[in-house]
Motif scaffolding. Structure first.
Motif, PDB file in Angstrom:
ATOM      1  N   PRO A 263       0.527  -0.991   0.265  1.00 18.74           N
ATOM      2  CA  PRO A 263       0.172  -0.071   0.144  1.00 18.74           C
ATOM      3  C   PRO A 263       0.641   1.541   0.228  1.00 18.74           C
ATOM      4  O   PRO A 263       1.115   1.621   0.933  1.00 18.74           O
ATOM      5  N   ALA A 264       1.057   1.351  -1.476  1.00 13.57           N
ATOM      6  CA  ALA A 264       1.981   2.577  -1.578  1.00 13.57           C
ATOM      7  C   ALA A 264       2.217   3.769  -1.915  1.00 13.57           C
ATOM      8  O   ALA A 264       0.837   3.830  -3.260  1.00 13.57           O
ATOM      9  N   GLN A 265       2.385   4.772  -2.264  1.00 12.55           N
ATOM     10  CA  GLN A 265       2.450   5.915  -3.259  1.00 12.55           C
ATOM     11  C   GLN A 265       3.694   6.474  -3.754  1.00 12.55           C
ATOM     12  O   GLN A 265       4.403   6.291  -3.815  1.00 12.55           O
ATOM     13  N   PRO A 266       3.173   6.508  -4.950  1.00  9.95           N
ATOM     14  CA  PRO A 266       4.367   7.181  -5.817  1.00  9.95           C
ATOM     15  C   PRO A 266       4.955   8.586  -5.025  1.00  9.95           C
ATOM     16  O   PRO A 266       4.198   8.946  -4.702  1.00  9.95           O
ATOM     17  N   TRP A 267       5.967   8.283  -5.684  1.00  7.79           N
ATOM     18  CA  TRP A 267       6.977   9.627  -5.086  1.00  7.79           C
ATOM     19  C   TRP A 267       7.628  10.009  -7.011  1.00  7.79           C
ATOM     20  O   TRP A 267       8.553   9.967  -7.396  1.00  7.79           O
ATOM     21  N   ARG A 268       6.796  11.508  -6.859  1.00  4.30           N
ATOM     22  CA  ARG A 268       7.212  12.230  -7.944  1.00  4.30           C
ATOM     23  C   ARG A 268       7.206  11.489  -9.185  1.00  4.30           C
ATOM     24  O   ARG A 268       8.247  11.621 -10.036  1.00  4.30           O
ATOM     25  N   MET A 269       6.138  10.451  -9.410  1.00  2.42           N
ATOM     26  CA  MET A 269       6.918  10.009 -10.673  1.00  2.42           C
ATOM     27  C   MET A 269       5.343   9.901 -11.913  1.00  2.42           C
ATOM     28  O   MET A 269       4.885   9.304 -12.538  1.00  2.42           O
ATOM     29  N   SER A 270       4.748  11.210 -11.652  1.00  2.00           N
ATOM     30  CA  SER A 270       3.463  11.062 -12.758  1.00  2.00           C
ATOM     31  C   SER A 270       4.131  11.987 -13.981  1.00  2.00           C
ATOM     32  O   SER A 270       5.343  11.895 -14.040  1.00  2.00           O
ATOM     33  N   ALA A 271       3.876  11.577 -14.594  1.00  4.27           N
ATOM     34  CA  ALA A 271       3.319  12.349 -16.186  1.00  4.27           C
ATOM     35  C   ALA A 271       4.449  14.083 -16.084  1.00  4.27           C
ATOM     36  O   ALA A 271       5.268  14.677 -16.482  1.00  4.27           O
ATOM     37  N   ALA A 272       3.616  15.425 -15.466  1.00  2.10           N
ATOM     38  CA  ALA A 272       3.857  16.497 -14.862  1.00  2.10           C
ATOM     39  C   ALA A 272       5.653  15.984 -14.648  1.00  2.10           C
ATOM     40  O   ALA A 272       6.521  17.002 -14.919  1.00  2.10           O
ATOM     41  N   ASP A 273       5.684  15.484 -13.802  1.00  4.17           N
ATOM     42  CA  ASP A 273       7.466  15.055 -13.196  1.00  4.17           C
ATOM     43  C   ASP A 273       8.864  14.830 -13.665  1.00  4.17           C
ATOM     44  O   ASP A 273       9.323  15.573 -13.644  1.00  4.17           O
ATOM     45  N   TYR A 274       7.658  13.632 -15.325  1.00  3.72           N
ATOM     46  CA  TYR A 274       8.856  13.690 -16.501  1.00  3.72           C
ATOM     47  C   TYR A 274       8.478  14.375 -16.939  1.00  3.72           C
ATOM     48  O   TYR A 274      10.001  14.553 -17.479  1.00  3.72           O
ATOM     49  N   GLU A 275       8.031  15.371 -16.714  1.00  5.08           N
ATOM     50  CA  GLU A 275       8.623  16.157 -18.314  1.00  5.08           C
ATOM     51  C   GLU A 275       8.829  17.212 -17.642  1.00  5.08           C
ATOM     52  O   GLU A 275       9.695  18.403 -18.568  1.00  5.08           O
ATOM     53  N   GLN A 276       8.703  17.896 -16.445  1.00  7.89           N
ATOM     54  CA  GLN A 276       9.400  18.542 -15.493  1.00  7.89           C
ATOM     55  C   GLN A 276      11.200  18.274 -16.122  1.00  7.89           C
ATOM     56  O   GLN A 276      11.958  18.987 -15.518  1.00  7.89           O
TER      57      GLN A 276
END
Length: 172
Positions: free
Chosen positions: A103-116
């Motif tokens: 039961p975890a959450q992603p850490w800076r792993m969104s599409a917006a994070d990738y693009e940034q």
């Protein structure tokens, strides 16, 4: 073993654990504690260099039995996990496996994070590698795979060390 781990943490020194080590730890769970999980040991080194005392576990690639034993014990004790990996297909697959298992959450792993991170790497003239391998879906962000396909570049954790250390400073 627990005393040794505390002493090393107070000295901001990373510790490499073995399965044997984990068998000798007397777990004193702290419900609601937060532990971050990364893929690359350089993240742990940067956190130690910055004097961070946040809980941080490094998988050094795909999680091994030792990593799973540690994460299972942490989760069973009420710890919340935040996980991340490289922005390449192997990293996305690794994070997917961890999010499926815990039961975890992603850490800076969104599409917006990738693009940034792609833009930051370009601004800093950090060499980027072409994205190779079989595309992976990211259940936590349906836009991540299309974004990665569009840019076609892999972004490794080392290029975001300052952001990751900042997160560890401001942890929940």
């Amino acid at each position: 073993m627990a005393r040794q781990l505390r002493e090393r943490a107070e000295q901001h020194t990373e510790t490499h654990l073995t399965l044997r080590d984990l068998r000798h730890v007397c777990w004193d769970p702290v419900p609601g504690a937060v532990v971050y999980v990364c893929e690359n040991p350089r993240v742990v080194e940067a956190a130690a260099d910055a004097g961070m005392d946040a809980g941080l576990v490094c998988t050094s690639g795909n999680a091994t039995t030792v990593v799973h034993t540690l994460l299972t014990a942490l989760v069973e004790g009420g710890t919340r996990l935040y996980v991340r990996g490289d922005f390449d297909w192997a990293g996305v697959a690794m994070v997917e496996r961890l999010l499926t298992r815990y039961p975890a959450q992603p850490w800076r792993m969104s599409a917006a994070d990738y693009e940034q991170q792609v833009e930051r790497a370009r601004d800093r003239r950090t060499p980027l590698q072409p994205l190779e391998g079989r595309p992976q879906t990211a259940s936590w962000d349906p836009e991540l795979a299309p974004s990665m396909n569009s840019f076609g570049m892999a972004v490794h954790e080392e290029s975001a060390l300052d952001l990751l250390v900042q997160d560890l400073r401001q942890r929940p």
